[in-house]
Write a protein that holds these residues in place. Structure first.
Motif, PDB file in Angstrom:
ATOM      1  N   ASN A  42       0.766  -1.333   0.331  1.00  0.00           N
ATOM      2  CA  ASN A  42      -0.173  -0.011   0.145  1.00  0.00           C
ATOM      3  C   ASN A  42       0.683   1.288   0.310  1.00  0.00           C
ATOM      4  O   ASN A  42       0.346   1.871   0.073  1.00  0.00           O
ATOM      5  CB  ASN A  42      -0.909   0.116   0.954  1.00  0.00           C
ATOM      6  CG  ASN A  42      -1.625  -1.470   1.724  1.00  0.00           C
ATOM      7  OD1 ASN A  42      -2.442  -1.565   0.624  1.00  0.00           O
ATOM      8  ND2 ASN A  42      -2.333  -1.137   2.466  1.00  0.00           N
TER       9      ASN A  42
ATOM     10  N   ILE B 187      -9.915   0.752  -6.755  1.00  0.00           N
ATOM     11  CA  ILE B 187     -10.851   1.864  -5.274  1.00  0.00           C
ATOM     12  C   ILE B 187      -9.262   1.804  -4.868  1.00  0.00           C
ATOM     13  O   ILE B 187      -9.816   3.033  -3.641  1.00  0.00           O
ATOM     14  CB  ILE B 187     -12.131   1.326  -5.275  1.00  0.00           C
ATOM     15  CG1 ILE B 187     -12.729   2.629  -4.270  1.00  0.00           C
ATOM     16  CG2 ILE B 187     -12.286   0.160  -4.385  1.00  0.00           C
ATOM     17  CD1 ILE B 187     -13.241   3.960  -5.455  1.00  0.00           C
ATOM     18  N   LYS B 188      -9.124   1.052  -4.119  1.00  0.00           N
ATOM     19  CA  LYS B 188      -8.320   0.718  -3.152  1.00  0.00           C
ATOM     20  C   LYS B 188      -7.132   2.240  -2.849  1.00  0.00           C
ATOM     21  O   LYS B 188      -6.702   2.809  -2.008  1.00  0.00           O
ATOM     22  CB  LYS B 188      -7.960  -0.556  -2.662  1.00  0.00           C
ATOM     23  CG  LYS B 188      -6.998  -1.029  -2.112  1.00  0.00           C
ATOM     24  CD  LYS B 188      -5.929  -2.054  -1.504  1.00  0.00           C
ATOM     25  CE  LYS B 188      -5.051  -2.754  -0.725  1.00  0.00           C
ATOM     26  NZ  LYS B 188      -4.652  -3.323  -0.557  1.00  0.00           N
ATOM     27  N   TYR B 191      -8.616   5.603  -2.420  1.00  0.00           N
ATOM     28  CA  TYR B 191      -8.407   6.181  -0.695  1.00  0.00           C
ATOM     29  C   TYR B 191      -7.122   5.917  -0.351  1.00  0.00           C
ATOM     30  O   TYR B 191      -7.316   6.763   0.734  1.00  0.00           O
ATOM     31  CB  TYR B 191      -9.285   4.330  -0.371  1.00  0.00           C
ATOM     32  CG  TYR B 191     -10.572   4.052   0.033  1.00  0.00           C
ATOM     33  CD1 TYR B 191     -11.410   4.940  -0.352  1.00  0.00           C
ATOM     34  CD2 TYR B 191     -11.254   2.665  -0.451  1.00  0.00           C
ATOM     35  CE1 TYR B 191     -12.909   5.223  -0.201  1.00  0.00           C
ATOM     36  CE2 TYR B 191     -12.713   2.987  -0.944  1.00  0.00           C
ATOM     37  CZ  TYR B 191     -13.260   3.796  -0.979  1.00  0.00           C
ATOM     38  OH  TYR B 191     -14.782   3.442  -0.961  1.00  0.00           O
ATOM     39  N   LEU B 192      -6.221   4.753  -0.428  1.00  0.00           N
ATOM     40  CA  LEU B 192      -4.558   4.891   0.299  1.00  0.00           C
ATOM     41  C   LEU B 192      -4.067   6.436  -0.430  1.00  0.00           C
ATOM     42  O   LEU B 192      -3.874   6.648   1.058  1.00  0.00           O
ATOM     43  CB  LEU B 192      -4.030   3.755  -0.116  1.00  0.00           C
ATOM     44  CG  LEU B 192      -3.754   2.762  -0.120  1.00  0.00           C
ATOM     45  CD1 LEU B 192      -3.375   1.488  -0.963  1.00  0.00           C
ATOM     46  CD2 LEU B 192      -3.528   2.669   1.237  1.00  0.00           C
ATOM     47  N   ALA B 194      -5.962   9.334  -0.934  1.00  0.00           N
ATOM     48  CA  ALA B 194      -6.496  10.494  -0.688  1.00  0.00           C
ATOM     49  C   ALA B 194      -6.520  10.389   0.961  1.00  0.00           C
ATOM     50  O   ALA B 194      -6.298  11.292   1.852  1.00  0.00           O
ATOM     51  CB  ALA B 194      -8.211   9.591  -0.540  1.00  0.00           C
ATOM     52  N   LEU B 195      -6.232   9.419   1.354  1.00  0.00           N
ATOM     53  CA  LEU B 195      -6.558   9.053   3.265  1.00  0.00           C
ATOM     54  C   LEU B 195      -5.066  10.053   3.476  1.00  0.00           C
ATOM     55  O   LEU B 195      -5.093  10.857   4.675  1.00  0.00           O
ATOM     56  CB  LEU B 195      -6.509   8.248   3.556  1.00  0.00           C
ATOM     57  CG  LEU B 195      -6.773   7.406   5.097  1.00  0.00           C
ATOM     58  CD1 LEU B 195      -8.196   8.225   5.149  1.00  0.00           C
ATOM     59  CD2 LEU B 195      -6.714   6.218   5.139  1.00  0.00           C
ATOM     60  N   SER B 222      -2.085   6.040   6.646  1.00  0.00           N
ATOM     61  CA  SER B 222      -3.250   5.350   5.987  1.00  0.00           C
ATOM     62  C   SER B 222      -2.742   4.169   5.022  1.00  0.00           C
ATOM     63  O   SER B 222      -3.788   2.664   5.036  1.00  0.00           O
ATOM     64  CB  SER B 222      -2.613   6.314   3.781  1.00  0.00           C
ATOM     65  OG  SER B 222      -3.616   6.134   3.233  1.00  0.00           O
ATOM     66  N   VAL B 226      -5.761   0.738   5.595  1.00  0.00           N
ATOM     67  CA  VAL B 226      -6.791   0.461   4.705  1.00  0.00           C
ATOM     68  C   VAL B 226      -6.100  -1.282   4.231  1.00  0.00           C
ATOM     69  O   VAL B 226      -7.037  -1.762   4.131  1.00  0.00           O
ATOM     70  CB  VAL B 226      -6.091   1.231   3.254  1.00  0.00           C
ATOM     71  CG1 VAL B 226      -6.578   0.246   2.117  1.00  0.00           C
ATOM     72  CG2 VAL B 226      -6.439   2.926   3.812  1.00  0.00           C
ATOM     73  N   GLU B 230      -9.905  -3.218   4.955  1.00  0.00           N
ATOM     74  CA  GLU B 230      -9.096  -4.858   3.834  1.00  0.00           C
ATOM     75  C   GLU B 230      -9.564  -5.331   4.597  1.00  0.00           C
ATOM     76  O   GLU B 230     -10.459  -6.738   4.780  1.00  0.00           O
ATOM     77  CB  GLU B 230      -8.075  -4.412   3.248  1.00  0.00           C
ATOM     78  CG  GLU B 230      -8.932  -4.592   1.816  1.00  0.00           C
ATOM     79  CD  GLU B 230      -7.477  -5.064   0.738  1.00  0.00           C
ATOM     80  OE1 GLU B 230      -6.648  -4.862   0.932  1.00  0.00           O
ATOM     81  OE2 GLU B 230      -7.713  -5.646  -0.587  1.00  0.00           O
TER      82      GLU B 230
END
Lengths: 101, 242
Positions: A42, B187-188, B191-192, B194-195, B222, B226, B230
């Protein structure tokens, strides 16, 4: 060259290099627990978010400069253009903007 | 067979160079300005180029110049540099998971060239990352950085004002250009990013953390949040099926 500045530069070089190199020495890769591997996967997307905001807003005193540049880059990228085209597109849009202003 | 391997690593090297062109363009105005500032700070041309050769980290080089002007001691400048650049530890750890197996020596050499920008390009690349690719990517970025630092010092001026201003967006545009295709696919990623952007904005604007630490903290928070969410979602779905 003044020797004090040279020592400063060498010191800066060493402390910058160590964090860059150390993970390659410490980890072989793929041996970390799955949760940590997931977190590391990530990291790139999250890093990009943090590198873009809020920095892009402050590239010039005029905050709209950064907003316009980011919006132009986003639009060009969204249309599927190559990264270099995105970069040149954003520069072009801002050149026109600063010409008008 | 040996020839085949050489050909492959040559083409990987070329791919790395191509991927690094945006970085080289983006570094030019920053390095030119660095050279100019180094001159006004009182560094010699040798010291200016040496710093870009040895350190190769934009933000900390700028900070060191302002600290030299303030008369700060070298130990404190080195310590500040360490703190500003510690975020690369996180980036190298992430990249290490993605890099193809190779001699440690090769990795130790190309790791010298890991910056916010080279990391971003390599990490967003599809599939694994080879050493040849990293050498190409880092080399073109490094050459641009070092050469433009020297030019900035020598010509004692940066690019024309309007072009300089417009080009200051280059690296941000590159980050956006790297991020958007992944955002469209997952979409993940939205989120990553933006957060992390929200966390970093909060940390920076409230002066809670220095910019180096703010990026590390925002990224980790972040990435961990996430991942946890998840994991919980997967678990829920798994239980739903039973």
């Amino acid at each position: 060259m003044s020797s004090e500045i040279v020592w400063m530069i060498l010191g800066m070089g060493v402390v910058t290099y160590i964090p860059r190199m150390l993970p390659f020495a410490l980890f072989k890769g793929k041996e970390l627990p799955p949760f940590l591997q997931g977190v590391l996967k990530n990291v790139p997307s999250a890093t990009l978010g943090a590198l873009i905001f809020p920095g892009v807003l402050f590239i010039q005193e005029d905050i709209w400069f950064g907003i316009l540049g980011a919006a132009a880059a986003f639009l060009v990228a969204y249309l599927g253009a190559n990264v270099i085209v995105v970069v040149l597109g954003a520069i072009a849009v801002l050149s026109v903007y600063s010409f008008i202003i | 067979m040996a020839e085949l391997a050489v050909n492959r690593s040559a083409s990987e090297f070329r791919k790395g160079i191509q991927a690094g062109i945006s970085i080289a363009i983006g570094y030019a105005p920053i390095a030119l300005t660095f050279g100019l500032l180094a001159k006004t700070t009182g560094l010699s041309i040798g010291e200016t180029v040496l710093m870009s050769l040895v350190v190769f980290a934009g933000a900390s080089q700028y900070i060191s110049l302002s600290l030299v002007t303030l008369g700060t001691g070298i130990v404190e400048i080195i310590l500040t540099t360490f703190i500003v650049n510690i975020r690369h530890f996180l980036m190298s750890t992430a990249l290490n998971e993605k890099s193809e197996e190779d001699h440690f020596i090769n990795k130790a050499i190309y790791s010298f060239g890991i910056t916010d920008e080279t990391f971003s390009v390599a990490a967003m690349k599809e599939g694994t990352v080879t050493s040849g690719y990293m050498f190409g990517l880092n080399l073109i970025s490094y050459v641009s950085w070092v050469v433009c630092s020297g030019i900035g010092f020598l010509i004692g001026a940066s690019l024309p004002q309007t072009l300089q201003e417009s080009m200051s967006v280059a690296l941000y545009a590159m980050f956006i250009g790297l991020l958007v295709p992944s955002m469209k696919k997952s979409i993940k990623v939205v989120y990553l990013a933006a957060l992390a952007a929200c966390f970093n904005t909060i940390f920076t604007l409230t002066n809670a953390l220095s910019s180096g630490w703010a990026i590390v903290a925002a990224t980790l928070l972040s990435a961990v949040l996430v991942e946890i969410i998840e994991g919980l979602k997967k678990k829920q779905r798994g239980e739903g099926h039973e």
